[in-house]
Design a protein around this motif. Structure first.
Motif, mmCIF file in Angstrom:
data_model
loop_
_atom_site.group_PDB
_atom_site.id
_atom_site.type_symbol
_atom_site.label_atom_id
_atom_site.label_comp_id
_atom_site.label_asym_id
_atom_site.label_seq_id
_atom_site.Cartn_x
_atom_site.Cartn_y
_atom_site.Cartn_z
ATOM 1 N N THR A 1 2.449 4.566 -1.235
ATOM 2 C CA THR A 1 3.079 3.317 -0.802
ATOM 3 C C THR A 1 2.130 2.131 -0.746
ATOM 4 O O THR A 1 2.560 1.004 -0.965
ATOM 5 C CB THR A 1 3.690 3.491 0.605
ATOM 6 O OG1 THR A 1 2.659 3.925 1.501
ATOM 7 C CG2 THR A 1 4.811 4.502 0.588
ATOM 8 N N VAL A 2 0.885 2.379 -0.458
ATOM 9 C CA VAL A 2 -0.056 1.271 -0.281
ATOM 10 C C VAL A 2 -1.236 1.504 -1.201
ATOM 11 O O VAL A 2 -1.914 2.517 -1.087
ATOM 12 C CB VAL A 2 -0.545 1.170 1.182
ATOM 13 C CG1 VAL A 2 -1.546 0.033 1.325
ATOM 14 C CG2 VAL A 2 0.630 0.977 2.117
ATOM 15 N N TYR A 3 -1.452 0.584 -2.097
ATOM 16 C CA TYR A 3 -2.473 0.829 -3.110
ATOM 17 C C TYR A 3 -3.760 0.045 -2.905
ATOM 18 O O TYR A 3 -4.733 0.276 -3.608
ATOM 19 C CB TYR A 3 -1.913 0.480 -4.492
ATOM 20 C CG TYR A 3 -0.612 1.165 -4.825
ATOM 21 C CD1 TYR A 3 0.387 0.484 -5.514
ATOM 22 C CD2 TYR A 3 -0.385 2.484 -4.480
ATOM 23 C CE1 TYR A 3 1.582 1.100 -5.842
ATOM 24 C CE2 TYR A 3 0.809 3.104 -4.801
ATOM 25 C CZ TYR A 3 1.794 2.413 -5.486
ATOM 26 O OH TYR A 3 2.970 3.019 -5.807
ATOM 27 N N GLU A 4 -3.755 -0.900 -1.953
ATOM 28 C CA GLU A 4 -4.929 -1.764 -1.820
ATOM 29 C C GLU A 4 -6.153 -0.944 -1.469
ATOM 30 O O GLU A 4 -6.123 -0.100 -0.570
ATOM 31 C CB GLU A 4 -4.697 -2.825 -0.754
ATOM 32 C CG GLU A 4 -5.904 -3.750 -0.576
ATOM 33 C CD GLU A 4 -5.644 -4.879 0.388
ATOM 34 O OE1 GLU A 4 -4.535 -4.960 0.935
ATOM 35 O OE2 GLU A 4 -6.567 -5.702 0.595
ATOM 36 N N GLN A 5 -7.248 -1.236 -2.159
ATOM 37 C CA GLN A 5 -8.537 -0.633 -1.844
ATOM 38 C C GLN A 5 -9.384 -1.648 -1.087
ATOM 39 O O GLN A 5 -9.454 -2.818 -1.476
ATOM 40 C CB GLN A 5 -9.249 -0.174 -3.119
ATOM 41 C CG GLN A 5 -8.557 0.995 -3.798
ATOM 42 C CD GLN A 5 -9.347 1.596 -4.940
ATOM 43 O OE1 GLN A 5 -10.537 1.327 -5.116
ATOM 44 N NE2 GLN A 5 -8.703 2.435 -5.734
#
Lengths: 112, 114
Positions: free
Chosen positions: B99-103
């Motif tokens: 669901t959340v891809y931010e690194q």
């Protein structure tokens, strides 16, 4: 695996001009395309992203466009300011993967 | 705010030394990553981990190993440092990949091997 090409490698503009950075990707299944900004001495930071079900996304002076047919996406910065000077990375992520494939980066220099 | 910290900003080691680069994140993220950044080559993934004691090779794992004994800590190990491992090393973490891809990246460690 995914391959991301990014152009240009360096871009110099005058303050107030627009800047465009372009990326192409190889895996047509990729569905997530972020852009990261890396300021001097810092790690990259996400500035905007787009998913494959959207063609364009804007956030104040920055926008990203996606052309799935041509497999390319672009970052647009309007009214550039000296603080926009940084290295910008595009990336792509195929579904089911935890990892991003990054482009080689673009150094943007905005001259006052 | 998510914080990813790396143990050193600058490190100088000699050829053949064993080198440990440490990374800690404070957001209970499942995924952690080690990249190397070189001029003209961008960010290249060395290893990543999606859970404690789990690891996966990235694009350039040769000459490196990793350890993740605790969820918040991910270590990169150079068993026998060589001059071609002189580089900037960046650690990153991210949450649920569904669901959340931010690194989120740390500030980097600039390693020089002489």
């Amino acid at each position: 695996g995914e391959n991301v090409e990014q152009h240009p490698s360096t871009l110099s503009v005058q303050e107030g001009d627009s800047a465009v950075i372009k990326c192409t990707y190889s895996d047509s299944a990729s569905n997530y395309f972020p852009w990261y900004k890396q300021e001097l001495g810092k790690g990259p930071q996400l500035i905007i992203d787009i998913r494959s079900n959207v063609g364009e996304k804007k956030d104040q002076r920055i926008a990203v466009t996606l052309n799935k047919t041509a497999k390319h996406f672009s970052l647009h910065i309007t009214e550039t300011q000296p603080e926009d000077s940084a290295v910008y990375f595009c990336a792509a992520k195929p579904p089911g993967y935890s990892t991003l494939t990054f482009g080689k980066g673009t150094m943007l220099l905005v001259s006052p | 705010d998510v914080k990813v910290t790396q143990s050193s900003r600058y490190l100088v080691k000699r050829t053949g030394e064993k080198v440990f680069l440490e990374c800690v994140q404070d957001m209970d993220h499942e995924n952690m990553f080690w990249y190397r950044q070189d001029p003209g080559l961008g960010l290249r993934l060395i290893y990543f981990s999606y859970d404690v004691k789990m690891k996966e090779k990235g694009d350039i794992p040769e000459g490196y190993s990793v350890s993740r004994e605790k969820k918040e800590r991910f270590s990169l190990i150079l068993e026998s440092a060589s001059t071609n491992q002189t580089s900037m090393y960046l650690c990153a973490s991210s949450s649920d990949p569904q669901t959340v891809y931010e690194q989120y990246f740390g500030p980097g460690t600039r390693l020089t091997v002489t």
